[in-house]
Design an enzyme around this catalytic site. Structure first.
Site: not given
Ligand code: GAL
Length: 368
Positions: A101, A126, A195, A332
């Site tokens: 974020r 993202h 991810h 990640e």
């Molecule tokens: C992660 C993030 C989560 C959520 C996820 C996707 O990287 O930290 O909060 O957004 O991706 O659903």
């Protein structure tokens, strides 16, 4: 003597063949706009990894358990169309230009404010609504793997400068190597990561709560209600965030803790202890039942441990069933979330003339 020599040669050949990955390419449908998508299969004797050009995503990883039987240990979909219609999970994708974020989607470089369209409770997540995970990447075969390339134009999702990003996936023995390199035409911020959601018991085989996890971090970055770091590096000691010794993911996930409550489980950046220029240990996960293990090393200073809290039983995976909460976990490797607004965090600024280099290795093994 001759016999010995030929045995030696045969042994050397077997070892090197086992380490070398075969690479194949096949068509994998089209996007809604009609852009062709491909699937690359990278196989060594130990691992079979499938990567699609849609979002440069890891689609599957087949790894053996204690009994020698292989299981697919990542979550995902059977075709490109289903990846395209899912804007919330980021299954297996390369996320960017800024992974995780950025508060309100806004940041400043050299006194100028840049605005990324918010796509997550008023914040940019993202890389914004059309981030790198939604692009069809160009791909070329390289020794042991595939190189994916994306050119992100100047102003793409509001980010300054044309960014050229290469992501090389290669397989050697039981390891998947991911090497990122990037250049820019103007100063910009960049934080790219993969991810993938792992379930070492196998895709669709229950939750990851029994998985034993070790994270090599004495500190983590607590977040506010919008999952934006407060700026503090908090000690993990005495909290459910202490994974310095292998601990089941589910052991403390329901304990009364403000940070766990905010995120609905683990969804936090851990500050790696040995961050330096080379590869260092980030984490190790073990599924006690199958014995499958995953060791993560990286050049990055942090790792986002996400326990699949937003999986809600609505998405049907390639295994044929629905993904319930905690069906997979993500590790990640990354710079810290919202770094552009935290001058004390390691910098994510990339300037023209510099080349970003980042590397992460996922090594699969078996515990006795
Ligand atoms: C992660 C993030 C989560 C959520 C996820 C996707 O990287 O930290 O909060 O957004 O991706 O659903």
């Amino acid at each position: 003597m001759k016999l010995r020599q030929s045995i030696l040669v045969a042994m050397l050949l077997t070892t090197s063949t086992a380490a070398v990955a075969a690479v194949t390419k096949s068509p994998w449908g089209k996007t809604a706009e009609g852009i062709p998508v491909y699937l690359y299969t990278l196989s060594s004797a130990d691992l079979t990894v499938r990567i699609t050009t849609y979002g440069a995503r890891i689609v599957s990883i087949d790894a053996p358990g204690r009994d020698g039987k292989k299981a697919d240990v990542v979550l995902g979909y059977p075709d490109a169309a289903q990846y395209e219609s899912d804007a919330s999970t980021y299954f297996g994708a390369i996320v960017g230009r800024y992974g995780n974020r950025i508060a309100k989607g806004a940041f400043r470089i050299d006194g100028k404010t840049y605005q990324i369209p918010p796509n997550n409770n008023g914040n940019a997540l993202h890389g914004g609504p059309a981030g790198f995970s939604t692009k069809v990447w160009t791909a070329k075969e390289i020794p042991h793997g595939v190189e994916m390339t994306l050119v992100s134009p100047d102003g793409d999702m509001g980010f300054p400068g044309e960014l050229t990003l290469h992501v090389r996936y290669t397989v050697e023995s039981g390891s998947l190597h991911i090497v990122y390199s990037a250049t820019t035409t103007q100063p910009t911020v960049i934080n790219v990561t993969n991810h993938a959601y792992f379930n070492l018991a196998g895709d669709g085989k229950g939750t990851i709560l029994p998985t034993l996890l070790m994270i090599d971090a004495d500190h983590y970055t607590p977040v506010d209600a919008g999952l934006i770091p407060t700026g503090e590096l908090a000690p993990v000691a005495g909290t459910p965030f202490d994974f310095r010794k292998p601990t089941a993911i589910g052991a403390r996930i329901d304990t009364p803790n403000e940070q766990l409550k905010i995120a609905g489980g683990y969804d936090h950046n851990f500050v790696l202890n040995n961050a330096g220029p080379g590869l260092h240990l980030a984490a190790k996960a073990v599924d006690p039942a199958s014995g499958r293990s995953l060791t993560v090393t990286t050049t990055e200073p942090g790792v986002q441990f996400y326990s699949g809290n937003f999986l809600d039983g609505t998405k049907t995976g390639k295994f044929g069933g629905k993904y319930a909460i905690h069906a997979g976990f993500c590790l990640e490797t990354q710079h810290f979330p919202d770094s552009p607004n935290h001058p004390k965090f390691p910098s994510t600024l990339l300037k023209p003339g510099e080349t970003l280099h980042s590397e992460t290795v996922f090594t699969f093994g078996v515990e006795p």
